[in-house]
Design a protein around this motif. Sequence first.
Motif, short mmCIF file in Angstrom:
data_model
loop_
_atom_site.label_atom_id
_atom_site.label_comp_id
_atom_site.label_asym_id
_atom_site.label_seq_id
_atom_site.Cartn_x
_atom_site.Cartn_y
_atom_site.Cartn_z
N SER A 37 38.78 30.40 46.28
CA SER A 37 38.59 29.44 47.51
C SER A 37 39.03 29.74 48.69
N ASP A 38 38.34 29.11 49.69
CA ASP A 38 38.80 29.30 51.22
C ASP A 38 39.09 27.84 51.72
N GLY A 39 39.19 26.96 50.74
CA GLY A 39 39.63 25.61 51.27
C GLY A 39 38.30 24.53 51.40
N GLU A 40 37.25 25.09 51.69
CA GLU A 40 35.88 24.45 51.85
C GLU A 40 34.93 24.75 50.71
N LYS A 41 34.88 25.95 50.16
CA LYS A 41 34.06 26.50 49.20
C LYS A 41 34.76 27.07 48.07
N SER A 42 34.35 26.66 46.91
CA SER A 42 34.88 27.16 45.66
C SER A 42 34.17 27.90 44.74
N GLU A 43 34.58 29.06 44.04
CA GLU A 43 33.52 29.68 43.05
C GLU A 43 34.33 29.91 41.94
N ASN A 44 34.22 29.75 40.63
CA ASN A 44 34.58 30.07 39.52
C ASN A 44 33.70 30.91 38.68
N ILE A 45 34.65 32.07 38.19
CA ILE A 45 33.92 33.51 37.37
C ILE A 45 34.88 33.69 36.34
N VAL A 46 34.60 34.55 35.50
CA VAL A 46 35.03 34.97 34.45
C VAL A 46 35.04 36.60 34.53
N LEU A 47 36.25 37.07 34.62
CA LEU A 47 36.02 38.68 34.51
C LEU A 47 36.79 39.31 33.26
N ASN A 48 36.02 40.30 32.67
CA ASN A 48 36.44 41.03 31.34
C ASN A 48 36.93 42.40 31.92
N SER A 49 37.91 42.93 31.14
CA SER A 49 38.51 44.36 31.18
C SER A 49 39.05 44.66 29.94
N ASP A 50 38.83 46.07 29.79
CA ASP A 50 39.37 46.71 28.68
C ASP A 50 40.06 47.84 29.36
N LEU A 51 40.54 48.97 28.40
CA LEU A 51 41.24 50.18 28.88
C LEU A 51 40.49 51.20 29.50
N LYS A 52 38.97 50.96 29.60
CA LYS A 52 38.28 51.82 29.87
C LYS A 52 37.51 51.48 31.11
N SER A 53 37.17 50.13 31.42
CA SER A 53 36.26 49.61 32.39
C SER A 53 37.25 48.27 32.83
N CYS A 54 36.43 47.93 34.17
CA CYS A 54 37.29 46.86 34.68
C CYS A 54 35.86 46.12 35.49
N GLU A 55 35.76 44.82 35.48
CA GLU A 55 34.77 43.94 36.03
C GLU A 55 35.59 43.49 37.52
N ALA A 56 34.63 43.34 38.47
CA ALA A 56 34.90 43.08 39.91
C ALA A 56 33.85 42.18 40.37
N VAL A 57 34.32 41.81 41.63
CA VAL A 57 33.40 40.79 42.34
C VAL A 57 33.50 41.60 43.97
N LEU A 58 32.54 41.37 44.94
CA LEU A 58 32.55 41.84 46.42
C LEU A 58 32.66 40.29 46.90
N ILE A 59 33.63 40.30 48.04
CA ILE A 59 33.85 39.30 48.58
C ILE A 59 33.92 39.38 50.31
N SER A 60 32.96 38.92 50.93
CA SER A 60 32.75 39.06 52.24
C SER A 60 33.24 38.00 53.15
N VAL A 61 33.06 37.91 54.48
CA VAL A 61 33.32 36.94 55.31
C VAL A 61 32.13 36.81 56.45
N LYS A 62 31.82 35.46 56.44
CA LYS A 62 30.73 35.28 57.20
C LYS A 62 31.06 35.46 58.81
#
Length: 301
Positions: free
Chosen positions: A276-301
């Motif tokens: 959240s940035d105080g105005e907008k909020s996003e909810n996600i679920v990330l999974n990871s094991d010992l060989k891989s990582c899930e990720a998101v990309l976040i940019s600023v307008k």
Amino acid sequence: MRQIHFIFLSALLLISTFSSAQDIATINIVSPNENTVWNIPDKIALQWNTVKIDTSKSIRFFLVRNEMVVQELGSFKNDGFEDGIELAKNIGSGNRYQVVAIELFPDDKFNIAKKATPFFSIMNAASDERKKKQQLANANTVTPKNKKSRSKAKKKAKEKIAPKRTAVAQAENKPKPTIESKPEVRDSFDGRKISYTKEFEFNSEDIVIKIWDHGRQDGDIVSIYLNGVQVIKKYYLTYWKKEFKIKLDPTKSNDLFLYAHNLGDSPPNTVSVEISDGEKSENIVLNSDLKSCEAVLISVK
């Protein structure tokens, strides 16, 4: 009569307060305590008692130093005592260790019993000796004189040739103009593949992130990285939302990824994330094991 009525109400209030306190699951760690000194390689014991936690349940214990999990000591049946636990041989001597106990699979997931001991000491003579030898080896590393002279001679020879090559090297190394600079996306980290699941855009570079265990609490330990820099270190996930703040780089897409240190009792390691940035909020679920990582990309307008 009024005085008797007041005393009666006060007594009821005290009984109600006491009953409410007794309804909360609690853990009390008897040993180790502030007077404890564990010596590696000796095996260690844990002693504890609980309130409102059935003996059929389990308690998970961690060894912590400076708020970082050093070793998972194990999950044990809630019978109040466990011995024969072996500590990792690479644990160093120090007096800032704690044991943290956490109730597993609580009946009330919003009131999880947790307890941390006072600071106590660990002694590891073998680790201390290895550390001293390494420090001594580093201090005694000296370049021989003849090696130095050969190095100087080579340097002078290179300096004679260098002026001829300078113009060519500068021309070759001069960056070529590009029409558009694409954001650099990380595809792996520490030998683990990174998979991007979402891309978000916010109005502010100041972001608040909350993380908690998704599904059942099963002992997941995670770190969170922003642009390859660790912002949450070896955190034990519970249903309680852990909040932290980050600052995005407004000039690029910022990668935020989940790094698993274990798989818990129900692999993979799964985390609920709120961004959240105080105005907008996003909810996600990330999974990871010992060989891989899930990720998101976040940019600023």
